[in-house]
Design a protein around this motif. Sequence first.
Motif, PDB file in Angstrom:
ATOM      1  N   CYS A   1       5.636  36.851  35.209  1.00  0.00           N
ATOM      2  CA  CYS A   1       4.261  36.515  34.821  1.00  0.00           C
ATOM      3  C   CYS A   1       4.311  35.535  33.649  1.00  0.00           C
ATOM      4  O   CYS A   1       4.798  35.878  32.568  1.00  0.00           O
ATOM      5  CB  CYS A   1       3.500  37.780  34.417  1.00  0.00           C
ATOM      6  N   ASP A   2       3.819  34.333  33.879  1.00  0.00           N
ATOM      7  CA  ASP A   2       3.934  33.261  32.884  1.00  0.00           C
ATOM      8  C   ASP A   2       2.585  33.013  32.205  1.00  0.00           C
ATOM      9  O   ASP A   2       1.526  33.088  32.843  1.00  0.00           O
ATOM     10  CB  ASP A   2       4.414  31.975  33.543  1.00  0.00           C
TER      11      ASP A   2
ATOM     12  N   GLY B   1       0.540  26.329  20.565  1.00  0.00           N
ATOM     13  CA  GLY B   1       1.953  26.079  20.315  1.00  0.00           C
ATOM     14  C   GLY B   1       2.616  25.284  21.420  1.00  0.00           C
ATOM     15  O   GLY B   1       3.836  25.126  21.410  1.00  0.00           O
ATOM     16  N   SER B   2       1.803  24.765  22.376  1.00  0.00           N
ATOM     17  CA  SER B   2       2.354  24.079  23.552  1.00  0.00           C
ATOM     18  C   SER B   2       3.505  24.893  24.130  1.00  0.00           C
ATOM     19  O   SER B   2       4.610  24.389  24.381  1.00  0.00           O
ATOM     20  CB  SER B   2       2.827  22.666  23.181  1.00  0.00           C
ATOM     21  N   ASP B   3       3.221  26.155  24.379  1.00  0.00           N
ATOM     22  CA  ASP B   3       4.287  27.128  24.605  1.00  0.00           C
ATOM     23  C   ASP B   3       4.080  27.875  25.929  1.00  0.00           C
ATOM     24  O   ASP B   3       3.058  28.544  26.130  1.00  0.00           O
ATOM     25  CB  ASP B   3       4.284  28.131  23.440  1.00  0.00           C
ATOM     26  N   ASN B   4       5.040  27.742  26.843  1.00  0.00           N
ATOM     27  CA  ASN B   4       5.101  28.578  28.034  1.00  0.00           C
ATOM     28  C   ASN B   4       6.017  29.777  27.754  1.00  0.00           C
ATOM     29  O   ASN B   4       7.134  29.589  27.244  1.00  0.00           O
ATOM     30  CB  ASN B   4       5.673  27.786  29.215  1.00  0.00           C
ATOM     31  N   TRP B   5       5.559  30.951  28.064  1.00  0.00           N
ATOM     32  CA  TRP B   5       6.405  32.135  27.902  1.00  0.00           C
ATOM     33  C   TRP B   5       6.104  33.113  29.040  1.00  0.00           C
ATOM     34  O   TRP B   5       5.040  33.071  29.644  1.00  0.00           O
ATOM     35  CB  TRP B   5       6.218  32.791  26.537  1.00  0.00           C
ATOM     36  N   ALA B   6       7.064  33.955  29.360  1.00  0.00           N
ATOM     37  CA  ALA B   6       6.947  34.773  30.570  1.00  0.00           C
ATOM     38  C   ALA B   6       7.418  36.199  30.331  1.00  0.00           C
ATOM     39  O   ALA B   6       8.208  36.474  29.422  1.00  0.00           O
ATOM     40  CB  ALA B   6       7.755  34.149  31.705  1.00  0.00           C
ATOM     41  N   ASN B   7       6.927  37.081  31.181  1.00  0.00           N
ATOM     42  CA  ASN B   7       7.330  38.489  31.180  1.00  0.00           C
ATOM     43  C   ASN B   7       7.810  38.893  32.566  1.00  0.00           C
ATOM     44  O   ASN B   7       7.258  38.445  33.576  1.00  0.00           O
ATOM     45  CB  ASN B   7       6.153  39.403  30.818  1.00  0.00           C
ATOM     46  N   VAL B   8       8.779  39.798  32.612  1.00  0.00           N
ATOM     47  CA  VAL B   8       9.127  40.482  33.859  1.00  0.00           C
ATOM     48  C   VAL B   8       8.983  41.995  33.690  1.00  0.00           C
ATOM     49  O   VAL B   8       9.280  42.759  34.609  1.00  0.00           O
ATOM     50  CB  VAL B   8      10.565  40.144  34.315  1.00  0.00           C
ATOM     51  N   THR B   9       8.549  42.426  32.503  1.00  0.00           N
ATOM     52  CA  THR B   9       8.294  43.839  32.232  1.00  0.00           C
ATOM     53  C   THR B   9       6.981  43.948  31.475  1.00  0.00           C
ATOM     54  O   THR B   9       6.409  42.948  31.039  1.00  0.00           O
ATOM     55  CB  THR B   9       9.408  44.473  31.366  1.00  0.00           C
TER      56      THR B   9
ATOM     57  N   ASN C   1      11.069  26.141  24.911  1.00  0.00           N
ATOM     58  CA  ASN C   1      12.062  26.787  25.764  1.00  0.00           C
ATOM     59  C   ASN C   1      11.361  27.792  26.674  1.00  0.00           C
ATOM     60  O   ASN C   1      10.576  28.628  26.205  1.00  0.00           O
ATOM     61  CB  ASN C   1      13.101  27.524  24.905  1.00  0.00           C
ATOM     62  N   TRP C   2      11.637  27.730  27.934  1.00  0.00           N
ATOM     63  CA  TRP C   2      11.046  28.687  28.878  1.00  0.00           C
ATOM     64  C   TRP C   2      12.054  28.973  29.991  1.00  0.00           C
ATOM     65  O   TRP C   2      13.085  28.329  30.087  1.00  0.00           O
ATOM     66  CB  TRP C   2       9.717  28.173  29.431  1.00  0.00           C
ATOM     67  N   TYR C   3      11.763  29.962  30.797  1.00  0.00           N
ATOM     68  CA  TYR C   3      12.743  30.341  31.812  1.00  0.00           C
ATOM     69  C   TYR C   3      12.055  30.750  33.105  1.00  0.00           C
ATOM     70  O   TYR C   3      10.857  31.035  33.156  1.00  0.00           O
ATOM     71  CB  TYR C   3      13.636  31.484  31.324  1.00  0.00           C
ATOM     72  N   SER C   4      12.834  30.822  34.157  1.00  0.00           N
ATOM     73  CA  SER C   4      12.413  31.448  35.413  1.00  0.00           C
ATOM     74  C   SER C   4      13.524  32.380  35.878  1.00  0.00           C
ATOM     75  O   SER C   4      14.719  32.080  35.718  1.00  0.00           O
ATOM     76  CB  SER C   4      12.097  30.409  36.490  1.00  0.00           C
ATOM     77  N   VAL C   5      13.131  33.519  36.429  1.00  0.00           N
ATOM     78  CA  VAL C   5      14.101  34.445  37.022  1.00  0.00           C
ATOM     79  C   VAL C   5      13.825  34.635  38.513  1.00  0.00           C
ATOM     80  O   VAL C   5      14.563  35.344  39.197  1.00  0.00           O
ATOM     81  CB  VAL C   5      14.096  35.820  36.310  1.00  0.00           C
TER      82      VAL C   5
END
Length: 603
Positions: free
Chosen positions: A247-248, A254-262, A329-333
């Motif tokens: 979930c992103d 902050g021009s910030d993408n961040w994500a959760n998987v929990t 910095n952002w990620y995908s799983v």
Amino acid sequence: MERHKRSILRSATTFLLAAGSAASLVIAGNSPAAAVPSQALMYSVDGGATWSNNVAAAPGAQVLTRAWYNNDLMTPVSGASIQTDIPAGFTLVPNTTRTCLSPSTTDPTMPGTEQVCSTDSGQGGMVDDGSVWSGSTLTINPTAGLFGQPASGIPDAQSGYLATGKTRYVNLSKCGYYWAAGSDNWSTVTDISNSGALFDSGTSVSNTPATAPECGAGDGTSTYNATNSGYAALDLLGNKYVNLMQCDYYWAAGSDNWANVTDIANGGALFDSGTNTSNSPATAPTCGAGDGTSTYTAVNSGYAALDMLNNRYLNLMQCGYYWGAGSDNWYSVVDISNGGTLFDSGTNASNSPATAPTCGTGDGASTHIPMNSGYAALDTLDTTRGRGFVEFRMTAPFPLVTTPYDQTASMTGDGTSAGKITVVVDALPTVGDWGFAQGKWQVLPGHKLDPFIEVTCAPVPGASPVPAAGSCQYGFGMVISIKPLNGSVLLDNAVSGGTSTTGSQWDLNLKSTGARVGQCYVEVDKTAVTCLVVKNGTAAAGDSLITSVPVEMLTTPRTATPAFQVTWWNPHGEPQTGQTPGGNDLWGANDFLTIVTSPASGN
């Protein structure tokens, strides 16, 4: 009420079910020399409180039967099928066949508490009798109705896939960090090479559920952020899929993408992920809506439905990217829709462990960062946790003489074994008069009752024949039967307010001491409650055999109508005597209790 005289047989019957009763585990395609899971038969006559492969049962008693298996192999088995025959004279109790996983069991005589069955929530239910029983022969997939496998249908319910033992939990740790210089929230869910172990995640497999995330402390430039961290203890027991949901969110300030998987603490449930285990594969991510400051970003969100029944490894891959324009910095799983496949993660379920992350290359604006990428090859195999069983109930017969039942058991690759079921005839009790203190109860129509039902030694002093004044014997074969009449209903003794009685059971106790002397159960078709005496003993005059819990009933709405019939009897003839030598009150008046609704008002 019709009363049938029965000849007085001064005998009680005990059944000894010996080890090796006909059961086999057939593995399609395996030669006799091939390794196969082991199996064993176990029986219980006390509702599952104790187990043995050699038990004594009362005539007409329900014998709970389990055909155990133990897949301690390194690989799953295709075409697995357990076969067993009900002993001659025994009958199957309909709709009682189910399958269960019991991975913590090391000794089937003392089953572990860690268990999930086809009758549990999220599983397939009771296994269909017509699909797996042919007369007295059972042919069943050991995990029919589990892991989303069919609980009915031929051949699916008869043979199928027997998985390896699995660790119970995949413990995901989502570790949040904040890089102040870039106003950047970023995370890890695996170990990464950046800064040694300072940003590593404790994601792992275990037989113990995680209770908190395990995270590196950060390097000072990027600090650990507890409110954006979280964990998920994903329970594999009985579940086929790990549904991983990314979930992103985008924080514009902050021009910030961040994500959760929990789930995380930040925002209550507004940033939570629906990551779960289930027997149904996810078809879309389930995500919190965001809090307005950070908004849900669908194109950077995604899901993966990972089949862990058929695969040993959960290969979790974190793909780190850096968006220069936003110092982000952002990620995908998982795979996401943004950029086609350019930001996709290679997260998968496989029988081969990952050795490196597989990641999309990025689109140029966001570039792949290897040192912020990582993987975890999570090995779910645990060969010590491959036990389970097929369970059903059968009803013992009423033989009149000692009768041996010879049977053989076989397992492909293990040869055959022999066993015997012996029916032993013993003397029945002959002392005392048991009965009900009252012959009739009057109750309201359409009314819920919850009485304790009891039968008493010498209940009516002065009755003819005169009851024995001293004591009464009780023993195998004596029965209390409670039957609803004219639209009355037996309710559930286990669930408050429930109306289903399937599977309900409880003890029959000696009232004076509370000692268990028998077993009560609700017939699966809800036509009766049957209480069977399973021990021999003596009770003083005035003492009772009483149900350990109230028997919940709903009376017929009709007035002046019999609602329930309670009967005390013995299938061989009731062995009760008065003071007159040789006297017997077989089907005496005190052996019946009729519960009747009251007449209509004014009648």
